[in-house]
Design an enzyme around this catalytic site. Structure first.
Site, PDB file in Angstrom:
ATOM      1  N   ARG A 260     -86.431  77.651 118.846  1.00 36.74           N
ATOM      2  CA  ARG A 260     -85.696  78.907 118.676  1.00 36.74           C
ATOM      3  C   ARG A 260     -84.286  78.813 119.240  1.00 36.74           C
ATOM      4  O   ARG A 260     -83.323  79.245 118.596  1.00 36.74           O
ATOM      5  CB  ARG A 260     -86.448  80.071 119.323  1.00 36.74           C
ATOM      6  CG  ARG A 260     -87.718  80.428 118.570  1.00 36.74           C
ATOM      7  CD  ARG A 260     -88.502  81.545 119.237  1.00 36.74           C
ATOM      8  NE  ARG A 260     -88.862  81.157 120.591  1.00 36.74           N
ATOM      9  CZ  ARG A 260     -88.762  81.938 121.657  1.00 36.74           C
ATOM     10  NH1 ARG A 260     -88.336  83.175 121.545  1.00 36.74           N
ATOM     11  NH2 ARG A 260     -89.113  81.512 122.848  1.00 36.74           N
TER      12      ARG A 260
ATOM     13  N   ASN B 159     -91.381  83.379 117.836  1.00 36.16           N
ATOM     14  CA  ASN B 159     -92.642  82.649 117.781  1.00 36.16           C
ATOM     15  C   ASN B 159     -93.701  83.578 117.194  1.00 36.16           C
ATOM     16  O   ASN B 159     -93.782  84.752 117.552  1.00 36.16           O
ATOM     17  CB  ASN B 159     -93.087  82.219 119.174  1.00 36.16           C
ATOM     18  CG  ASN B 159     -92.295  81.048 119.694  1.00 36.16           C
ATOM     19  OD1 ASN B 159     -91.697  80.293 118.947  1.00 36.16           O
ATOM     20  ND2 ASN B 159     -92.283  80.892 121.010  1.00 36.16           N
TER      21      ASN B 159
END
Length: 72
Positions: free
Chosen positions: A18, A36
């Protein structure tokens, strides 16, 4: 402005996916977020010029060095 949603699977959690995606998005000129998912995948929502979204998608297939991307 074009918007794209990508679901990335493989070894993509716990490998700075990320954070690396955020850096890449800024570099190519798109805005959005990466989260996530509970199933182990990462969801990316991005908005920007079509060519920038294409560049981000190409990068998502590779990801950061510790990642292993199976599908986007």
């Amino acid at each position: 402005m074009p918007t794209a949603r990508f679901i990335v699977s493989g070894r993509v959690q716990g490998v700075f996916f990320r954070a690396s995606t955020r850096e890449q998005a800024v570099a190519v000129g798109v805005a959005g977020h990466a989260t996530n998912r509970s199933d182990g995948r990462v969801e990316v929502l991005a908005s920007g010029p079509a060519d920038a979204l294409d560049a981000l998608e190409r990068w998502l297939w590779q990801g950061p060095p510790a990642a292993r991307v199976d599908a986007v």
